[in-house]
Design a protein around this motif. Structure first.
Motif, PDB file in Angstrom:
ATOM      1  N   PRO A 267       0.816  -1.225   0.000  1.00  0.00           N
ATOM      2  CA  PRO A 267       0.000   0.000   0.000  1.00  0.00           C
ATOM      3  C   PRO A 267       0.849   1.275   0.000  1.00  0.00           C
ATOM      4  CG  PRO A 267      -0.862  -1.595   1.571  1.00  0.00           C
ATOM      5  CD  PRO A 267       0.463  -2.119   1.125  1.00  0.00           C
ATOM      6  N   ILE A 268       1.987   1.243   0.697  1.00  0.00           N
ATOM      7  CA  ILE A 268       2.909   2.385   0.692  1.00  0.00           C
ATOM      8  C   ILE A 268       3.471   2.590  -0.715  1.00  0.00           C
ATOM      9  CG2 ILE A 268       5.057   3.311   1.636  1.00  0.00           C
ATOM     10  CD1 ILE A 268       2.845   3.129   3.693  1.00  0.00           C
ATOM     11  N   ASN A 269       3.865   1.492  -1.361  1.00  0.00           N
ATOM     12  CA  ASN A 269       4.362   1.564  -2.732  1.00  0.00           C
ATOM     13  C   ASN A 269       3.336   2.204  -3.651  1.00  0.00           C
ATOM     14  OD1 ASN A 269       6.489   0.143  -1.706  1.00  0.00           O
ATOM     15  ND2 ASN A 269       6.315  -1.602  -3.073  1.00  0.00           N
ATOM     16  N   ALA A 270       2.066   1.820  -3.469  1.00  0.00           N
ATOM     17  CA  ALA A 270       1.009   2.317  -4.346  1.00  0.00           C
ATOM     18  C   ALA A 270       0.935   3.838  -4.318  1.00  0.00           C
ATOM     19  CB  ALA A 270      -0.340   1.709  -3.931  1.00  0.00           C
ATOM     20  N   VAL A 271       0.962   4.414  -3.123  1.00  0.00           N
ATOM     21  CA  VAL A 271       0.907   5.872  -2.986  1.00  0.00           C
ATOM     22  C   VAL A 271       2.137   6.523  -3.625  1.00  0.00           C
ATOM     23  CG1 VAL A 271       0.889   7.788  -1.331  1.00  0.00           C
ATOM     24  CG2 VAL A 271      -0.507   5.747  -0.902  1.00  0.00           C
ATOM     25  N   ALA A 272       3.304   5.962  -3.365  1.00  0.00           N
ATOM     26  CA  ALA A 272       4.541   6.529  -3.926  1.00  0.00           C
ATOM     27  C   ALA A 272       4.516   6.504  -5.447  1.00  0.00           C
ATOM     28  CB  ALA A 272       5.752   5.766  -3.395  1.00  0.00           C
ATOM     29  N   PHE A 273       4.073   5.388  -6.037  1.00  0.00           N
ATOM     30  CA  PHE A 273       4.085   5.260  -7.490  1.00  0.00           C
ATOM     31  C   PHE A 273       3.072   6.194  -8.151  1.00  0.00           C
ATOM     32  CE2 PHE A 273       5.645   0.672  -6.827  1.00  0.00           C
ATOM     33  CZ  PHE A 273       6.963   1.089  -6.884  1.00  0.00           C
ATOM     34  N   VAL A 274       1.901   6.358  -7.538  1.00  0.00           N
ATOM     35  CA  VAL A 274       0.890   7.249  -8.118  1.00  0.00           C
ATOM     36  C   VAL A 274       1.398   8.682  -8.163  1.00  0.00           C
ATOM     37  CG1 VAL A 274      -1.343   8.336  -7.673  1.00  0.00           C
ATOM     38  CG2 VAL A 274      -1.134   5.853  -7.635  1.00  0.00           C
ATOM     39  N   TYR A 275       1.916   9.174  -7.039  1.00  0.00           N
ATOM     40  CA  TYR A 275       2.445  10.541  -7.032  1.00  0.00           C
ATOM     41  C   TYR A 275       3.634  10.679  -7.986  1.00  0.00           C
ATOM     42  CZ  TYR A 275      -0.426  12.177  -3.125  1.00  0.00           C
ATOM     43  OH  TYR A 275      -1.481  12.568  -2.331  1.00  0.00           O
ATOM     44  N   ASP A 276       4.450   9.645  -8.034  1.00  0.00           N
ATOM     45  CA  ASP A 276       5.590   9.646  -8.942  1.00  0.00           C
ATOM     46  C   ASP A 276       5.124   9.827 -10.387  1.00  0.00           C
ATOM     47  OD1 ASP A 276       8.576   9.123  -8.727  1.00  0.00           O
ATOM     48  OD2 ASP A 276       8.060   7.742 -10.334  1.00  0.00           O
ATOM     49  N   GLY A 277       4.052   9.105 -10.756  1.00  0.00           N
ATOM     50  CA  GLY A 277       3.515   9.218 -12.114  1.00  0.00           C
ATOM     51  C   GLY A 277       2.972  10.595 -12.414  1.00  0.00           C
TER      52      GLY A 277
ATOM     53  N   MET B  38      10.813   3.265   0.431  1.00  0.00           N
ATOM     54  CA  MET B  38       9.529   3.544  -0.214  1.00  0.00           C
ATOM     55  C   MET B  38       8.647   4.429   0.662  1.00  0.00           C
ATOM     56  SD  MET B  38       9.615   2.259  -3.208  1.00  0.00           S
ATOM     57  CE  MET B  38       7.927   2.736  -3.547  1.00  0.00           C
ATOM     58  N   MET B  39       8.697   4.234   1.968  1.00  0.00           N
ATOM     59  CA  MET B  39       7.898   5.062   2.873  1.00  0.00           C
ATOM     60  C   MET B  39       8.334   6.523   2.789  1.00  0.00           C
ATOM     61  SD  MET B  39       7.187   4.524   6.954  1.00  0.00           S
ATOM     62  CE  MET B  39       6.523   2.886   6.646  1.00  0.00           C
TER      63      MET B  39
ATOM     64  N   ARG C 259       9.697   8.014   0.212  1.00  0.00           N
ATOM     65  CA  ARG C 259       9.236   8.545  -1.067  1.00  0.00           C
ATOM     66  C   ARG C 259       7.758   8.929  -0.999  1.00  0.00           C
ATOM     67  NH1 ARG C 259      10.821   4.313  -5.665  1.00  0.00           N
ATOM     68  NH2 ARG C 259       9.668   5.839  -6.929  1.00  0.00           N
ATOM     69  N   ALA C 260       6.935   8.049  -0.435  1.00  0.00           N
ATOM     70  CA  ALA C 260       5.487   8.291  -0.392  1.00  0.00           C
ATOM     71  C   ALA C 260       5.149   9.523   0.431  1.00  0.00           C
ATOM     72  CB  ALA C 260       4.774   7.058   0.178  1.00  0.00           C
ATOM     73  N   ILE C 261       5.743   9.654   1.600  1.00  0.00           N
ATOM     74  CA  ILE C 261       5.433  10.770   2.496  1.00  0.00           C
ATOM     75  C   ILE C 261       5.866  12.104   1.886  1.00  0.00           C
ATOM     76  CG2 ILE C 261       6.003  11.825   4.727  1.00  0.00           C
ATOM     77  CD1 ILE C 261       6.201   8.950   5.855  1.00  0.00           C
ATOM     78  N   ILE C 262       7.082  12.155   1.360  1.00  0.00           N
ATOM     79  CA  ILE C 262       7.600  13.417   0.812  1.00  0.00           C
ATOM     80  C   ILE C 262       6.819  13.836  -0.434  1.00  0.00           C
ATOM     81  CG2 ILE C 262       9.617  14.529  -0.224  1.00  0.00           C
ATOM     82  CD1 ILE C 262      11.341  12.737   1.604  1.00  0.00           C
ATOM     83  N   LEU C 263       6.480  12.890  -1.306  1.00  0.00           N
ATOM     84  CA  LEU C 263       5.722  13.227  -2.508  1.00  0.00           C
ATOM     85  C   LEU C 263       4.322  13.727  -2.167  1.00  0.00           C
ATOM     86  CD1 LEU C 263       6.754  10.346  -4.944  1.00  0.00           C
ATOM     87  CD2 LEU C 263       7.203  12.790  -5.239  1.00  0.00           C
ATOM     88  N   HIS C 264       3.706  13.141  -1.142  1.00  0.00           N
ATOM     89  CA  HIS C 264       2.373  13.607  -0.721  1.00  0.00           C
ATOM     90  C   HIS C 264       2.433  15.058  -0.250  1.00  0.00           C
ATOM     91  CE1 HIS C 264      -1.639  13.536   1.014  1.00  0.00           C
ATOM     92  NE2 HIS C 264      -1.125  13.972   2.150  1.00  0.00           N
ATOM     93  N   ILE C 265       3.405  15.377   0.557  1.00  0.00           N
ATOM     94  CA  ILE C 265       3.559  16.752   1.058  1.00  0.00           C
ATOM     95  C   ILE C 265       3.828  17.718  -0.094  1.00  0.00           C
ATOM     96  CG2 ILE C 265       5.000  18.263   2.478  1.00  0.00           C
ATOM     97  CD1 ILE C 265       5.443  15.806   4.323  1.00  0.00           C
ATOM     98  N   LYS C 266       4.716  17.329  -1.010  1.00  0.00           N
ATOM     99  CA  LYS C 266       5.049  18.179  -2.153  1.00  0.00           C
ATOM    100  C   LYS C 266       3.844  18.410  -3.048  1.00  0.00           C
ATOM    101  CE  LYS C 266       7.645  20.262  -5.266  1.00  0.00           C
ATOM    102  NZ  LYS C 266       8.191  21.627  -5.051  1.00  0.00           N
ATOM    103  N   PHE C 267       3.035  17.372  -3.263  1.00  0.00           N
ATOM    104  CA  PHE C 267       1.839  17.509  -4.097  1.00  0.00           C
ATOM    105  C   PHE C 267       0.877  18.536  -3.515  1.00  0.00           C
ATOM    106  CE2 PHE C 267      -2.531  16.395  -5.177  1.00  0.00           C
ATOM    107  CZ  PHE C 267      -2.470  16.334  -6.564  1.00  0.00           C
ATOM    108  N   LYS C 268       0.661  18.476  -2.191  1.00  0.00           N
ATOM    109  CA  LYS C 268      -0.238  19.428  -1.541  1.00  0.00           C
ATOM    110  C   LYS C 268       0.248  20.863  -1.757  1.00  0.00           C
ATOM    111  CE  LYS C 268      -3.146  16.622   0.640  1.00  0.00           C
ATOM    112  NZ  LYS C 268      -4.619  16.663   0.413  1.00  0.00           N
ATOM    113  N   LYS C 269       1.545  21.081  -1.611  1.00  0.00           N
ATOM    114  CA  LYS C 269       2.109  22.417  -1.798  1.00  0.00           C
ATOM    115  C   LYS C 269       1.976  22.873  -3.250  1.00  0.00           C
ATOM    116  CE  LYS C 269       5.499  22.250   1.989  1.00  0.00           C
ATOM    117  NZ  LYS C 269       6.927  22.275   2.345  1.00  0.00           N
ATOM    118  N   GLN C 270       2.187  21.948  -4.179  1.00  0.00           N
ATOM    119  CA  GLN C 270       2.129  22.276  -5.593  1.00  0.00           C
ATOM    120  C   GLN C 270       0.718  22.712  -6.013  1.00  0.00           C
ATOM    121  OE1 GLN C 270       5.040  22.139  -7.035  1.00  0.00           O
ATOM    122  NE2 GLN C 270       4.839  22.017  -9.242  1.00  0.00           N
ATOM    123  N   ILE C 271      -0.278  21.986  -5.526  1.00  0.00           N
ATOM    124  CA  ILE C 271      -1.659  22.313  -5.869  1.00  0.00           C
ATOM    125  C   ILE C 271      -2.060  23.660  -5.266  1.00  0.00           C
ATOM    126  CG2 ILE C 271      -4.063  21.640  -5.527  1.00  0.00           C
ATOM    127  CD1 ILE C 271      -2.570  20.028  -7.648  1.00  0.00           C
TER     128      ILE C 271
END
Length: 443
Positions: free
Chosen positions: A365-375, A423-424, A426-438
């Protein structure tokens, strides 16, 4: 052209064909390992050799196939801006660059195969078998990289079903030829063992490219006619590719270290790690289908500057990816004690597999979040950020973790706990970055 509507139908229309397309390469490697691991003779050494060479091949292809990601980003953005005709001359330049790259990589690495795998601590018969297997499969580099470039174009056009068809054709050819060439046909064809598996994979790669070329000419307005004058977007493509390349260098450092440690622990541990790594890659490419949907739609939404659409895209793709990952984990949990036996009959390898496989299941499940944001970030063309992120989590998380846990004698578990932490991060940092980007886009 208006921005695409972020509906469940649109996401699944892109995701499921991308899943089937994405798992073709790991299915080829897993089939090789399963067939080789159950053949007569020294199957443990052959299993370790095929696993190491297959992972090294996947690492190189994963690295160089970042051209697929960069061209997909450019095509999807041009589609969102309704300026697709402006990149007509870029397409053949990208494909021919990939073909040239594949030839170059083969010419550099094939003669040095023994030296390369010696760096992974492969020794004796395993080293010899790994080098021989690699030298055959590496002939397919130009075919695989050109096919991946075409797949990236298809994805940018918001179509993943053409790549799916090509990939399934290649995978089916590989499965059939694996059994025929590895085990042979009584009174007709002598068993070829590891060499047969390599030849089966090579023919599968050629099949994949042939089908991709068919769809390229039949379904798109692009051509392979080369304009020698560099396209204005070629520099952007090369810069994106270079950053994605540096990003995957960090990934390959982790894979390289994992195999060095595994080979140090003995051939049985190396064989077990090969099985675990290929299952992990299968999971990764499977879930990456949703990342591909995020990549294609995300690039187009960013071209249209649609912040609300991007927020909805992230929510839906993450939900789908986590649910699918959880279902896969549930199925494999039920089959937990049987999976190792599919790949080998060696009792020690099966025992090591059972002791370690749970870590790979927990991280999905952690991988899933990381890969989606990565894409999604790839679709935006955020190559430099993704590069820096991978370098940071590799240096700050993976490397300290694997050395520390090895010191405490966790051996194979040390490798996979380090991957879990990586992987954890990657997932956490990408989630935070996405929120800031939006938030920044809305502003």
């Amino acid at each position: 052209m208006t921005a695409p509507t972020v509906t469940t139908k649109n996401i699944l229309r892109l995701a499921f064909p991308a899943i089937l397309a994405g798992i073709a390469e790991p299915v080829i490697s897993i089939t090789d390992i399963a067939v080789i691991g159950n053949m007569d003779g020294d199957s443990v050494n052959a299993l370790a050799a095929a696993g190491l060479a297959g992972t090294f091949l996947s690492a190189i292809i994963w690295t160089l196939a970042q051209t697929k990601t960069s061209i997909s980003s450019i095509v999807s953005t041009a589609l969102g801006e309704n300026q697709l005709e402006k990149i007509n001359a870029l397409i053949p330049q990208v494909i021919w660059i990939n073909i040239s790259l594949g030839i170059l990589i083969y010419l550099v690495t094939a003669p040095l195969a023994t030296f390369i795998f010696d760096l992974y601590n492969a020794q004796g018969e395993v080293l010899e078998m790994t080098a021989g297997y690699y030298q055959i499969r590496a002939i397919g580099f130009p075919m695989t990289l050109s096919a991946f470039a075409i797949f990236g174009i298809f994805r940018g056009l918001q179509n993943t079903s053409w790549a799916m068809t090509a990939s399934i054709a290649g995978a089916l050819v590989n499965v059939v030829l694996d059994y025929l060439l590895v085990y042979g046909i009584q009174d007709i064809l002598d068993p070829m063992g590891l060499t047969g598996a390599a030849l089966a994979s090579l023919i599968a790669q050629a099949t994949m490219l042939a089908v991709a070329i068919y769809f390229f000419f039949k379904k798109t307005d692009f051509s392979l006619s080369l304009d020698w004058k560099p396209h204005p977007n070629l520099k952007r493509h090369i810069l994106l590719t270079l950053n994605f390349f540096l990003r995957t260098v960090a990934i390959n450092v982790c894979i390289y270290l994992s195999y060095r440690f595994a080979n140090d622990y003995g051939v049985e541990v190396a064989a077990t790690h090969a099985i675990l790594m290929n299952i992990w890659l299968f999971f990764s490419f499977f879930i990456d289908g949703f990342a591909n949907a995020g990549n294609a739609i995300g690039g187009r939404l960013m071209g249209a500057r649609d912040g609300n659409g991007l927020r909805e895209l992230a929510r839906k793709t993450n939900t789908f990816a986590v649910v699918v990952a959880t279902v896969l984990v549930g199925i494999l949990t039920i089959l937990y004690n049987y999976i190792g036996g599919w790949f080998t009959d060696d009792r020690l390898v099966i025992s090591l597999f059972i002791e370690t496989f749970f870590i790979i299941l927990l991280m999905q499940p952690i991988n899933a979040v990381a890969f989606v944001y990565d894409g999604i970030f790839k679709g935006w063309g955020e190559a430099s950020y993704l590069r820096n992120l991978l370098l940071v989590v590799t240096v700050a998380l993976f490397i300290p973790a694997i050395y520390t846990l090895d010191y405490f004698g966790l051996e194979l578990k040390a490798i996979w706990i380090a991957f879990f932490l990586w992987m954890m991060g990657r997932a956490i940092i990408l989630h935070i970055k996405f929120k800031k980007q939006i938030k920044s886009l809305a502003g």
